[in-house]
Design a protein around this motif. Structure first.
Motif, PDB file in Angstrom:
ATOM      1  N   SER A 143       0.826  -1.202   0.000  1.00 33.70           N
ATOM      2  CA  SER A 143       0.000   0.000   0.000  1.00 33.70           C
ATOM      3  C   SER A 143       0.865   1.259   0.000  1.00 33.70           C
ATOM      4  CB  SER A 143      -0.941  -0.003   1.209  1.00 33.70           C
ATOM      5  OG  SER A 143      -1.854   1.068   1.126  1.00 33.70           O
ATOM      6  N   MET A 144       1.939   1.249   0.768  1.00 35.20           N
ATOM      7  CA  MET A 144       2.847   2.399   0.789  1.00 35.20           C
ATOM      8  C   MET A 144       3.557   2.558  -0.550  1.00 35.20           C
ATOM      9  SD  MET A 144       4.417   2.489   4.648  1.00 35.20           S
ATOM     10  CE  MET A 144       4.968   0.787   4.701  1.00 35.20           C
ATOM     11  N   TRP A 145       3.847   1.439  -1.209  1.00 34.79           N
ATOM     12  CA  TRP A 145       4.500   1.467  -2.522  1.00 34.79           C
ATOM     13  C   TRP A 145       3.581   2.059  -3.577  1.00 34.79           C
ATOM     14  CZ3 TRP A 145       2.512  -1.526  -6.562  1.00 34.79           C
ATOM     15  CH2 TRP A 145       3.269  -1.552  -7.743  1.00 34.79           C
ATOM     16  N   SER A 146       2.294   1.838  -3.445  1.00 29.99           N
ATOM     17  CA  SER A 146       1.335   2.167  -4.493  1.00 29.99           C
ATOM     18  C   SER A 146       1.085   3.672  -4.595  1.00 29.99           C
ATOM     19  CB  SER A 146       0.000   1.455  -4.240  1.00 29.99           C
ATOM     20  OG  SER A 146      -0.686   2.032  -3.132  1.00 29.99           O
ATOM     21  N   GLU A 147       0.686   4.072  -5.798  1.00 26.69           N
ATOM     22  CA  GLU A 147       0.157   5.420  -6.039  1.00 26.69           C
ATOM     23  C   GLU A 147      -1.347   5.368  -6.311  1.00 26.69           C
ATOM     24  OE1 GLU A 147       3.386   7.984  -8.318  1.00 26.69           O
ATOM     25  OE2 GLU A 147       3.079   6.036  -9.288  1.00 26.69           O
ATOM     26  N   GLY A 148      -1.822   4.223  -6.708  1.00 27.17           N
ATOM     27  CA  GLY A 148      -3.237   4.003  -6.952  1.00 27.17           C
ATOM     28  C   GLY A 148      -3.591   2.577  -6.581  1.00 27.17           C
ATOM     29  N   GLN A 149      -4.877   2.327  -6.373  1.00 25.52           N
ATOM     30  CA  GLN A 149      -5.311   0.984  -5.996  1.00 25.52           C
ATOM     31  C   GLN A 149      -6.610   0.624  -6.695  1.00 25.52           C
ATOM     32  OE1 GLN A 149      -5.275   0.152  -1.754  1.00 25.52           O
ATOM     33  NE2 GLN A 149      -3.347   1.263  -1.443  1.00 25.52           N
ATOM     34  N   VAL A 150      -6.835  -0.692  -6.823  1.00 26.79           N
ATOM     35  CA  VAL A 150      -8.094  -1.244  -7.328  1.00 26.79           C
ATOM     36  C   VAL A 150      -8.636  -2.175  -6.262  1.00 26.79           C
ATOM     37  CG1 VAL A 150      -9.206  -2.659  -9.099  1.00 26.79           C
ATOM     38  CG2 VAL A 150      -7.330  -1.120  -9.735  1.00 26.79           C
ATOM     39  N   SER A 207      -2.474   5.911   9.668  1.00 29.79           N
ATOM     40  CA  SER A 207      -1.125   6.420   9.885  1.00 29.79           C
ATOM     41  C   SER A 207      -0.282   5.327  10.506  1.00 29.79           C
ATOM     42  CB  SER A 207      -1.153   7.644  10.809  1.00 29.79           C
ATOM     43  OG  SER A 207       0.150   8.137  11.030  1.00 29.79           O
ATOM     44  N   MET A 208       0.967   5.248  10.074  1.00 34.36           N
ATOM     45  CA  MET A 208       1.857   4.206  10.564  1.00 34.36           C
ATOM     46  C   MET A 208       3.287   4.736  10.567  1.00 34.36           C
ATOM     47  SD  MET A 208       2.227   0.305   9.120  1.00 34.36           S
ATOM     48  CE  MET A 208       2.863   0.863   7.555  1.00 34.36           C
ATOM     49  N   GLY A 209       3.766   5.101  11.742  1.00 34.69           N
ATOM     50  CA  GLY A 209       5.134   5.583  11.859  1.00 34.69           C
ATOM     51  C   GLY A 209       5.407   6.825  11.040  1.00 34.69           C
ATOM     52  N   GLY A 210       4.426   7.734  10.987  1.00 34.35           N
ATOM     53  CA  GLY A 210       4.589   8.956  10.222  1.00 34.35           C
ATOM     54  C   GLY A 210       4.294   8.805   8.751  1.00 34.35           C
ATOM     55  N   VAL A 211       4.005   7.587   8.291  1.00 34.72           N
ATOM     56  CA  VAL A 211       3.667   7.332   6.886  1.00 34.72           C
ATOM     57  C   VAL A 211       2.196   6.962   6.810  1.00 34.72           C
ATOM     58  CG1 VAL A 211       4.139   5.891   4.875  1.00 34.72           C
ATOM     59  CG2 VAL A 211       6.014   6.558   6.382  1.00 34.72           C
ATOM     60  N   ARG A 212       1.512   7.447   5.782  1.00 35.97           N
ATOM     61  CA  ARG A 212       0.086   7.166   5.620  1.00 35.97           C
ATOM     62  C   ARG A 212      -0.090   6.242   4.408  1.00 35.97           C
ATOM     63  NH1 ARG A 212      -2.126  10.361   9.322  1.00 35.97           N
ATOM     64  NH2 ARG A 212      -0.950  12.232   9.911  1.00 35.97           N
ATOM     65  N   PRO A 213      -0.429   4.976   4.645  1.00 37.45           N
ATOM     66  CA  PRO A 213      -0.414   3.974   3.568  1.00 37.45           C
ATOM     67  C   PRO A 213      -1.462   4.155   2.477  1.00 37.45           C
ATOM     68  CG  PRO A 213      -0.323   2.934   5.745  1.00 37.45           C
ATOM     69  CD  PRO A 213      -0.671   4.364   5.957  1.00 37.45           C
ATOM     70  N   THR A 214      -2.517   4.940   2.746  1.00 38.78           N
ATOM     71  CA  THR A 214      -3.576   5.089   1.735  1.00 38.78           C
ATOM     72  C   THR A 214      -3.836   6.536   1.350  1.00 38.78           C
ATOM     73  OG1 THR A 214      -5.255   5.074   3.500  1.00 38.78           O
ATOM     74  CG2 THR A 214      -4.771   2.974   2.420  1.00 38.78           C
ATOM     75  N   GLN A 215      -3.518   7.471   2.191  1.00 40.53           N
ATOM     76  CA  GLN A 215      -3.892   8.867   1.960  1.00 40.53           C
ATOM     77  C   GLN A 215      -3.331   9.399   0.643  1.00 40.53           C
ATOM     78  OE1 GLN A 215      -4.123  11.776   5.250  1.00 40.53           O
ATOM     79  NE2 GLN A 215      -2.453  12.834   4.223  1.00 40.53           N
ATOM     80  N   MET A 232      -8.665   8.488   0.398  1.00 46.59           N
ATOM     81  CA  MET A 232      -8.239   8.231  -0.973  1.00 46.59           C
ATOM     82  C   MET A 232      -9.120   9.019  -1.931  1.00 46.59           C
ATOM     83  SD  MET A 232      -7.707   4.104  -0.554  1.00 46.59           S
ATOM     84  CE  MET A 232      -6.585   3.814  -1.911  1.00 46.59           C
ATOM     85  N   PHE A 233      -8.632   9.204  -3.159  1.00 47.02           N
ATOM     86  CA  PHE A 233      -9.400   9.885  -4.188  1.00 47.02           C
ATOM     87  C   PHE A 233     -10.043   8.829  -5.083  1.00 47.02           C
ATOM     88  CE2 PHE A 233      -6.049  12.967  -3.114  1.00 47.02           C
ATOM     89  CZ  PHE A 233      -6.850  14.047  -2.749  1.00 47.02           C
ATOM     90  N   THR A 234     -11.306   8.511  -4.821  1.00 49.27           N
ATOM     91  CA  THR A 234     -12.000   7.483  -5.581  1.00 49.27           C
ATOM     92  C   THR A 234     -12.482   8.067  -6.906  1.00 49.27           C
ATOM     93  OG1 THR A 234     -12.736   6.522  -3.491  1.00 49.27           O
ATOM     94  CG2 THR A 234     -13.791   5.721  -5.492  1.00 49.27           C
TER      95      THR A 234
END
Length: 250
Positions: A101-108, A132-140, A171-173
């Motif tokens: 999820s952190m790697w991604s720029e978009g998801q399906v 939020s996870m350790g200062g990183v946001r996996p989906t935002q 996320m921006f759906t």
């Protein structure tokens, strides 16, 4: 691992025949111009059946995304534990899902509709993604496309729920979506989707997802810069500085 690097993940579905698209009329395809690295897209599906139509739909989506110039990863949730089943979510499948999820720029996200809703398998994957996870946001700030498959007549219950969850995950759906009715009729014995208006809609959705991912890429930081989060970060810095000052005095 940086956000630009693909994580080493064991739980990835291998995509068969990624370049074979028998239901697609290629002369009508208009790939977007990509400036920079390929859009990084994570795909999630919501059924563990051997012949899972949500997985088959996701695989068709991944082939199209690759044709449009994206880099794809399909997460395999077969051994993903239930949320809170493992203390501290300390499980390799959970860690891999979050890294993807952190790697991604978009998801399906593609779920079957079961009892008028998304499946537990689908919800469990989303529940394992913290805001939020350790200062990183996996989906935002990521672009999201939602899809569903149904055993009966066409419905939109699952995609509506996925839209709500995408909004909750910041996320921006994208506006378009896919709902495949009587999915058991739409795939051949080899698991490939037959030509139909349902397939054409998946093409539309993936085309739109790539475009939105590219449009959002240079603006994600400013679009997700929130007052409340800046205030929270400043408070943490002040608390850290106060503790450090006490330590030096001690």
């Amino acid at each position: 691992m940086t956000l630009m690097q693909a994580p080493a993940i064991a739980r990835l579905r291998e995509l068969r025949d990624p370049d074979v698209l028998p239901a697609l009329c290629r002369e009508h395809v208009q790939p977007s111009a990509i400036d920079g690295h390929p859009p990084r897209i994570l795909l999630l599906y919501g059924s563990l059946r051997e012949r899972s139509y949500s997985r088959l739909a996701v695989e068709e989506a991944a082939r199209l995304l690759q044709l449009f110039g994206a880099e794809t990863r399909i997460f395999d949730p077969r051994d993903l534990p239930l949320p809170d089943q493992v203390a501290g979510d300390d499980h390799p499948a959970v860690r891999e899902l979050r890294e993807l999820s952190m790697w991604s720029e978009g998801q399906v996200w593609c779920s079957p509709e079961r009892h008028g809703q998304i499946t537990g398998v689908m919800k469990a994957q989303i529940d394992h993604l913290p805001l939020s996870m350790g200062g990183v946001r996996p989906t935002q700030g990521r672009a999201l496309a939602v899809m569903q498959v149904s055993g009966g007549s066409q419905s939109f219950n699952a995609v509506n729920s996925l839209r709500l969850l995408g909004r909750w995950m910041r996320m921006f759906t994208i506006p378009n979506q896919s709902s495949v009715a009587k999915a058991w009729q739409e795939f051949d014995e080899g698991g490939r989707m037959k030509p139909s208006s349902y397939y054409d809609r998946i093409v539309d959705v993936m085309e739109e997802l790539v475009r939105f991912t590219l449009l959002l890429r240079p603006h994600t930081q400013v679009l997700t810069d929130r007052y409340s989060e800046r205030r929270e970060a400043a408070a943490k810095l002040q608390a850290t500085a106060a503790l450090a000052e006490v330590g030096t005095k001690g």
